[in-house]
Enzyme design. Structure first.
Site, PDB file in Angstrom:
ATOM      1  CE  LYS A  44      40.777  41.000  11.847  1.00  0.00           C
ATOM      2  NZ  LYS A  44      40.188  40.250  10.716  1.00  0.00           N
ATOM      3  CG  ASP A  71      37.414  38.475  11.995  1.00  0.00           C
ATOM      4  OD1 ASP A  71      36.273  38.182  12.414  1.00  0.00           O
ATOM      5  OD2 ASP A  71      37.673  39.532  11.378  1.00  0.00           O
ATOM      6  CG  LEU A  72      37.664  31.468  11.748  1.00  0.00           C
ATOM      7  CD1 LEU A  72      37.719  29.997  12.155  1.00  0.00           C
ATOM      8  CD2 LEU A  72      38.528  31.690  10.510  1.00  0.00           C
ATOM      9  CE  LYS A  73      34.069  39.718  10.019  1.00  0.00           C
ATOM     10  NZ  LYS A  73      35.461  39.456   9.571  1.00  0.00           N
ATOM     11  CG  ASP A  76      26.202  26.432   8.658  1.00  0.00           C
ATOM     12  OD1 ASP A  76      25.063  25.936   8.539  1.00  0.00           O
ATOM     13  OD2 ASP A  76      27.137  26.187   7.892  1.00  0.00           O
ATOM     14  CG  ASN A  79      25.001  19.622  14.864  1.00  0.00           C
ATOM     15  OD1 ASN A  79      25.252  19.222  15.999  1.00  0.00           O
ATOM     16  ND2 ASN A  79      25.517  19.071  13.779  1.00  0.00           N
ATOM     17  CB  THR A 126      33.450  48.586  10.705  1.00  0.00           C
ATOM     18  OG1 THR A 126      34.359  47.652  10.105  1.00  0.00           O
ATOM     19  CG2 THR A 126      33.390  48.345  12.192  1.00  0.00           C
ATOM     20  NE  ARG A 218      42.038  47.459   4.385  1.00  0.00           N
ATOM     21  CZ  ARG A 218      40.805  47.710   3.938  1.00  0.00           C
ATOM     22  NH1 ARG A 218      40.582  47.800   2.627  1.00  0.00           N
ATOM     23  NH2 ARG A 218      39.797  47.857   4.775  1.00  0.00           N
TER      24      ARG A 218
HETATM   25  O1  LIG Z   1      32.873  44.717  11.467  1.00  0.00           O
HETATM   26  C1  LIG Z   1      33.996  44.278  11.141  1.00  0.00           C
HETATM   27  C2  LIG Z   1      34.431  43.023  11.510  1.00  0.00           C
HETATM   28  C3  LIG Z   1      35.681  42.613  11.135  1.00  0.00           C
HETATM   29  N1  LIG Z   1      36.493  43.401  10.410  1.00  0.00           N
HETATM   30  C4  LIG Z   1      37.830  42.889  10.058  1.00  0.00           C
HETATM   31  O2  LIG Z   1      38.833  43.743  10.634  1.00  0.00           O
HETATM   32  C5  LIG Z   1      39.881  43.965   9.723  1.00  0.00           C
HETATM   33  C6  LIG Z   1      39.987  45.438   9.424  1.00  0.00           C
HETATM   34  O3  LIG Z   1      40.955  45.662   8.410  1.00  0.00           O
HETATM   35  P1  LIG Z   1      41.477  47.116   8.020  1.00  0.00           P
HETATM   36  O4  LIG Z   1      42.459  46.851   6.931  1.00  0.00           O
HETATM   37  O5  LIG Z   1      42.102  47.716   9.259  1.00  0.00           O
HETATM   38  O6  LIG Z   1      40.291  47.893   7.539  1.00  0.00           O
HETATM   39  C7  LIG Z   1      39.591  43.116   8.479  1.00  0.00           C
HETATM   40  O7  LIG Z   1      40.305  41.912   8.611  1.00  0.00           O
HETATM   41  C8  LIG Z   1      38.100  42.846   8.560  1.00  0.00           C
HETATM   42  O8  LIG Z   1      37.765  41.582   8.042  1.00  0.00           O
HETATM   43  C9  LIG Z   1      36.063  44.643  10.038  1.00  0.00           C
HETATM   44  O9  LIG Z   1      36.785  45.408   9.364  1.00  0.00           O
HETATM   45  N2  LIG Z   1      34.819  45.056  10.429  1.00  0.00           N
END
Ligand SMILES: O=c1ccn([C@@H]2O[C@H](COP(=O)(O)O)[C@@H](O)[C@H]2O)c(=O)[nH]1
Length: 242
Positions: A44, A71-73, A76, A79, A126, A218
């Protein structure tokens, strides 16, 4: 059967672990990917690496046969989301995230048309608990309730998968049906630090709850031995996978 470095698990099991390359440079990310070797099949790339050359690195990893989750979330006007998704679709990534707002999700579905890209809708981060939602301006609502509402909207709009905490994976599965991806960050092997994550679940419990993919950054990329950390999680997935 538990798996070891000598007997690398079947590719589909390793694919259930998505390793978050939350690192400051492509050089460091490349070094971590090399250390993880064939224990990692799915990576990711989010804000930190994405804004530091990570999109070209994503193409490099795809060319090497790795799967990529961008994971660009995105969030906006419609368009902009639609055209942004269209550009991302050309990179060859497997997953792309957008925030689970109806306008945004509809635009993303339009933008990925004709490509193999799968769109994941981020329901409630989360790192948020019920109090954080109130602070962000929401009327008091349990995070799990908002996740359920957004999962239902994502299903109705035709989104491919849901990002939620694994605490909500079972209820989300009941809402979205058997086919959609349920991708769960906030995963912490027993005994590891939660950090800023608030809705945290172990790898085994996440799989038991119905997650299709676990996102772990991490606890792997900051580990003294990233390969061993990744293998331990894959082993835990394999030990509970039905
Ligand atoms: O709700 C969310 C959406 C994305 N993330 C992303 O996942 C990883 C989690 O990193 P850890 O170091 O395992 O905590 C991170 O890149 C977040 O941007 C998320 O944690 N929760």
């Amino acid at each position: 059967m538990p798996l070891s470095s000598e007997s690398i698990p079947a590719r589909d099991i390793r694919d259930r672990l998505i390793i978050g390359l939350d690192l400051p440079s492509v050089e460091e990310a490349r070094a971590v990917v090399k250390r993880i070797g064939d224990a990692g099949t799915f990576y990711k790339i989010g804000y930190q690496l994405g804004y530091a050359g990570g999109l070209s690195f994503a193409e490099e990893l795809i060319a090497e046969g790795k799967k990529i989750f961008l994971d660009l979330k995105l969030h906006d006007i419609g368009n902009t989301v639609e055209e942004g998704v269209r550009s991302v679709a050309r990179l060859g990534a497997t997953f792309l995230t957008v925030h689970a707002y109806p306008q945004t999700m509809r635009a993303a579905v339009a933008g990925k048309a004709g490509s193999k890209l799968k769109i994941l809708a981020v329901t409630v981060l989360t790192s948020y608990d019920d109090k954080d939602l109130v602070e962000a301006g929401y009327a008091p609502v349990p995070a799990a309730e908002l996740v359920a509402k957004r999962a239902a909207q994502a299903r109705d709009i035709g989104i491919d998968g849901i990002v939620c905490a694994a605490t909500e994976a079972a209820s989300v599965r009941a809402i979205v049906g058997p086919e959609r991806f349920i991708v769960t960050p906030g995963i912490r092997p027993a005994g590891s630090e939660a950090g800023d994550q608030k809705r945290v679940v172990t790898p085994g419990d996440a799989i038991r709850n119905g997650a299709t993919h676990l996102v772990v950054a991490r606890p792997i990329v900051k580990a003294a031995d990233p390969r061993a950390a990744a293998e331990a999680i894959v082993n835990e997935i394999a030990s509970v996978q039905s």
